[in-house]
Enzyme design. Structure first.
Site, PDB file in Angstrom:
ATOM      1  N   HIS A 122      62.911  30.897   7.987  1.00 24.07           N
ATOM      2  CA  HIS A 122      62.588  29.801   8.907  1.00 24.07           C
ATOM      3  C   HIS A 122      61.303  30.185   9.636  1.00 24.07           C
ATOM      4  CE1 HIS A 122      62.865  27.171  12.366  1.00 24.07           C
ATOM      5  NE2 HIS A 122      63.845  26.510  11.766  1.00 24.07           N
TER       6      HIS A 122
ATOM      7  N   THR B  56      59.839  23.277   7.309  1.00 23.68           N
ATOM      8  CA  THR B  56      59.247  24.428   7.999  1.00 23.68           C
ATOM      9  C   THR B  56      59.750  25.729   7.413  1.00 23.68           C
ATOM     10  OG1 THR B  56      60.984  24.250   9.635  1.00 23.68           O
ATOM     11  CG2 THR B  56      58.878  23.221  10.172  1.00 23.68           C
TER      12      THR B  56
ATOM     13  N   HIS C  27      47.071   9.788 -25.934  1.00 25.18           N
ATOM     14  CA  HIS C  27      48.368  10.067 -25.306  1.00 25.18           C
ATOM     15  C   HIS C  27      48.686   9.049 -24.209  1.00 25.18           C
ATOM     16  CE1 HIS C  27      48.822  14.543 -26.643  1.00 25.18           C
ATOM     17  NE2 HIS C  27      48.427  13.768 -27.624  1.00 25.18           N
TER      18      HIS C  27
ATOM     19  N   ASP D 102      42.104  15.087 -36.485  1.00 21.82           N
ATOM     20  CA  ASP D 102      43.069  14.916 -35.389  1.00 21.82           C
ATOM     21  C   ASP D 102      42.369  15.054 -34.038  1.00 21.82           C
ATOM     22  OD1 ASP D 102      45.493  14.566 -34.077  1.00 21.82           O
ATOM     23  OD2 ASP D 102      46.082  16.674 -34.251  1.00 21.82           O
TER      24      ASP D 102
ATOM     25  N   HIS E 186      49.490  15.171 -38.596  1.00 20.80           N
ATOM     26  CA  HIS E 186      50.873  15.176 -38.116  1.00 20.80           C
ATOM     27  C   HIS E 186      51.422  13.765 -38.062  1.00 20.80           C
ATOM     28  CE1 HIS E 186      49.989  13.958 -33.884  1.00 20.80           C
ATOM     29  NE2 HIS E 186      48.858  14.603 -34.079  1.00 20.80           N
TER      30      HIS E 186
ATOM     31  N   GLU F 203      53.884  18.254 -33.921  1.00 19.50           N
ATOM     32  CA  GLU F 203      52.617  18.597 -33.270  1.00 19.50           C
ATOM     33  C   GLU F 203      52.644  18.273 -31.785  1.00 19.50           C
ATOM     34  OE1 GLU F 203      48.395  18.462 -32.015  1.00 19.50           O
ATOM     35  OE2 GLU F 203      49.866  16.857 -31.871  1.00 19.50           O
ATOM     36  N   GLU F 204      53.259  17.157 -31.433  1.00 22.50           N
ATOM     37  CA  GLU F 204      53.288  16.752 -30.021  1.00 22.50           C
ATOM     38  C   GLU F 204      54.320  17.542 -29.222  1.00 22.50           C
ATOM     39  OE1 GLU F 204      50.902  15.124 -29.160  1.00 22.50           O
ATOM     40  OE2 GLU F 204      50.351  13.595 -30.629  1.00 22.50           O
TER      41      GLU F 204
ATOM     42  N   ASP G 144      54.296  12.934 -36.286  1.00 27.47           N
ATOM     43  CA  ASP G 144      55.049  12.633 -35.061  1.00 27.47           C
ATOM     44  C   ASP G 144      54.093  12.056 -34.030  1.00 27.47           C
ATOM     45  OD1 ASP G 144      53.744  15.166 -34.792  1.00 27.47           O
ATOM     46  OD2 ASP G 144      54.990  15.609 -33.041  1.00 27.47           O
TER      47      ASP G 144
END
Lengths: 472, 472
Positions: free
Chosen positions: A225, A327, A442, A192, A95, A163-164, A97
């Site tokens: 609540h 809460t 990455h 890859d 890939h 791909e990413e 990208d």
């Protein structure tokens, strides 16, 4: 082959220059502002491939809906080098990208300018993921053209630019071209992924699958609540936490009955693949940043990463998640968890075991809230064999280039395209990584060692020689 | 008193007009864009009070840090009507800020334009919370001035403009003025809560406290990929969910040992207060929007709201919370939960019981992750007595105006100012609500029934008469 190996060694600076040009194009598929760069990257590859005499086509994948915005999808680049019917045809996937990268993320150098440091690490976004490997194949073609020798096989490229970002459109294209563009393919090679550690090449022959689940508990119409309603109504969070607590124990054992029934037993042959792996517990500690390993040896650790299922709880949708105190009794909460699956688990069976068990556990609570659990996504595991001729050929190539037997590895995560090719083409798929386990694909300061890039180029070429001679 | 009651009845349209003017000022304390409106509201009140002859002062509370932005805090308005040393001095508290409101939130009418519908509901933001009750007191003063009669007591006002945003600066002011501005106060009356249901007035004599906890599990340095690390490391989410699952069971029983030890037993006198309460299970179902009640009768339900502790889990910080699927192993997760406390639980003791128990439960897991648990905030419960003369006086006033004995109620949530006044002044505090249980104080279409506003004004005045005659 020797001439080829020498050529690569002698021209390594040219190849580094090629990688520099590729890294300089910030082809970030996940950022619409960079979409034109992704296209520019595809055009650059088309030009490089054409220059080397390849037949090149591109396939338009149409539009992408990006948060309501229509974006053009970058094309798949298909290229063929040689079409001798006497030769095998090897399909290579990569890939073009890359992941996003900004200097301010913590990079030591500008991410889209390739820098070689004193340790000869080629640092830049995409260097190892996946521009280095893609150019490795192109370098192989160039070397042969320059030497005036034919490749030992017909080579087909399939290069994608998304791909990413979920590989949008790729599976449909593969299915579509299976009996057309890809019809003569003898075997597939994907570069890859990464070495297990930093010192020894590997062949990767298995990936875990993943089955993802959402478990939802609904109670009141809207958030309540806790002062007014605490103690008087069945709270969805209480029920959800109770059921989630029944999924897995603290040392990773999955508690869903029957979940391990189809896990393939570890036989002697597989056991041997865990001998002498180039991996130390310190590498796990380094990657994790703390010593929270469940198992105290490499063997067990890698078995639990590669060949045993695991269950992780990812989070809860609908509950309070900000810093500070609130809460609230959340009205509707969805627990997210996934199971990493391995041979011979069957995703559909896993889903029904999980759904049945969770429903039973909820029933035990005696709550008046409403409970649903559903699989949202599953990707099957994948397993090839190191004994397959495609792998034997690759192992010989490793021996030729590196002088060692490769580690035989699997991975804990999934690489969906592997399964897509195998299922659509019904041919063996080999994962033959170029980079090291510490390349930081990455992360910031992504790198590919010069040695891995150059020897990796030799390896890819050597593999083509070996696979051309073996009976597939 | 009769003249006063008649006057109120005859001039109700004037009082509705006064409420219309107050609602028209969008004094939203939580929105910096409306901060000038909050100031405008304080100035409007100062003018109204001065017009009626009150001595008015304002107290500057300084600055607020709002997400890094410096905002001026709206002032506390202090006003005195009458200072006859022979008379008792009654301090009344209210707030002039409101919750945010936008037409697009789902309001049927423009939220800052008071609309009276066919059922004579006065609809508008702040109508019941708390502009109606604040104006109720002012109406009482106006009636007396118009009739030319003196109030039966000296009346002191304490009106704040930050109640919906944490009452910033109020506690310090109360402590500061306890022996100064507030030194002659005989008793306190707050009209800022609601009837139990829709048909019968009540006096509120108790509030639960709240102790809030954060429980944190830390594992890896950063989030991990569940494919690569699932099955090999102790996951913080697994540990956190395991410990959280030990806090409370599905029918609300808290599992922390010793937590119930100091809960005051229900005696016969208290038991009687649960007879004939104007509340039906259908009202709970309506408010919750589904039939997820733990207890099947009003008596038990209200006991669990008012006089028994409860534990709610609010959410998890650090885990995945968005829609969709993400295969992350969160590195560090913080579970948030709180316990509503009741007499005679001691917050410090509760904190140490909870911390000790959670640590023990984590230890049992045998995880290598790091665990911490800490109380982040606690507010004590509050309990007065319906037998206190201040309450007896109020009950007489209810009987005078409504012809019934009031319900004697408590509330599950906290109203911190109640405790602040009681502790700083050491005087009895009475909660005397004006609006109904279905007024929707913080919701869309907030309303105050005309009848509640007018009879409520009579009630506040009648209370002043009754309390003036009783020995405190």
């Amino acid at each position: 082959m020797d001439k080829f190996l020498d050529y690569v060694n002698e021209h390594q600076n040219d190849f580094v220059e090629r990688l520099r040009k590729a890294v300089a194009i910030p082809s970030v598929s996940g950022d619409p502002a960079h979409r034109p760069d992704v296209f520019r990257m595809s055009e650059w590859l088309v030009k490089e491939l054409k220059k080397l005499g390849a037949d090149v086509e591109t396939r338009d994948l149409g539009k992408q809906n990006w948060h309501g915005q229509e974006l053009d999808l970058p094309p798949i680049v298909l290229a063929t080098v040689g079409n001798n019917p006497e030769k095998k045809t090897i399909l290579v996937y990569g890939h073009y990208d890359v992941q996003p990268a900004l200097l301010e993320d913590g990079w030591n150098t500008s991410p889209f300018e390739l820098v070689e440091d004193e340790q000869h690490r080629l640092i830049g976004r995409g260097a190892t993921d996946d521009k280095g490997p893609v150019l490795g194949w192109i370098n192989v073609v160039e070397a042969h053209k320059a030497l005036g020798i034919e490749l030992p096989v017909n080579l087909k490229f399939c290069l994608e630019g998304m791909e990413e970002s979920g590989s949008e459109g790729l599976d449909a294209l593969i299915a579509d071209e299976a009996s057309k563009y890809f019809k003569d393919v003898s075997a597939v090679c994907i570069s890859d992924n990464y070495w297990l550690g930093t010192t020894k090449p590997c062949l990767t022959y298995g990936l875990r699958g993943v089955s993802y689940f959402h478990m939802k508990v609904k109670g009141p119409r809207a958030d309540l609540h806790s002062g007014v309603f605490g103690g008087t109504v069945h709270e969805p969070m209480t029920d959800l936490i109770a059921v989630m607590s029944k999924l897995v124990n603290p040392d990773g054992k999955i508690l869903v009955p029957g979940i391990y029934d189809k896990v393939r037993p570890l036989d002697d042959e597989e056991k041997k693949t865990y001998d002498n792996l180039a991996f130390e517990m310190e590498e796990l500690h380094g990657a994790v940043g703390s010593k929270i390993n469940i198992h105290d040896c490499v063997r067990k650790t890698l078995q639990h990463r590669w060949r045993n299922p695991s269950l992780s709880m990812h989070g809860i949708e609908g509950a309070f998640y900000n810093p500070g105190d609130k809460t609230v009794i959340p009205a509707q909460v969805t627990g997210k968890f996934s199971i990493r699956t391995v041979p011979d688990m069957v995703p559909a069976e896993i889903s029904s075991l999980v759904v049945k068990y969770c429903k039973e556990e909820f029933e035990k609570l005696g709550s008046k809230n409403t409970f649903t659990v559903e699989p949202t996504h599953d990707g099957n595991h994948w397993l090839s064999s190191p004994n397959h001729p495609n792998y034997v050929a690759a192992a010989k190539a490793v021996k030729t280039v590196y002088g060692v037997e490769p580690d035989l590895t699997r991975e804990g995560g999934s690489i969906p395209v592997t399964l897509s090719f195998q299922e659509a083409l019904n041919k063996n798929v080999l994962l033959l990584p170029m980079g090291r386990g510490d390349d930081g694909a990455h992360s910031i300061n992504e790198k590919l060692d010069r040695d891995n890039y150059i020897k990796g180029t030799q390896l890819l070429g050597a593999y083509l020689y070996e696979v051309s001679e073996i009976k597939l």
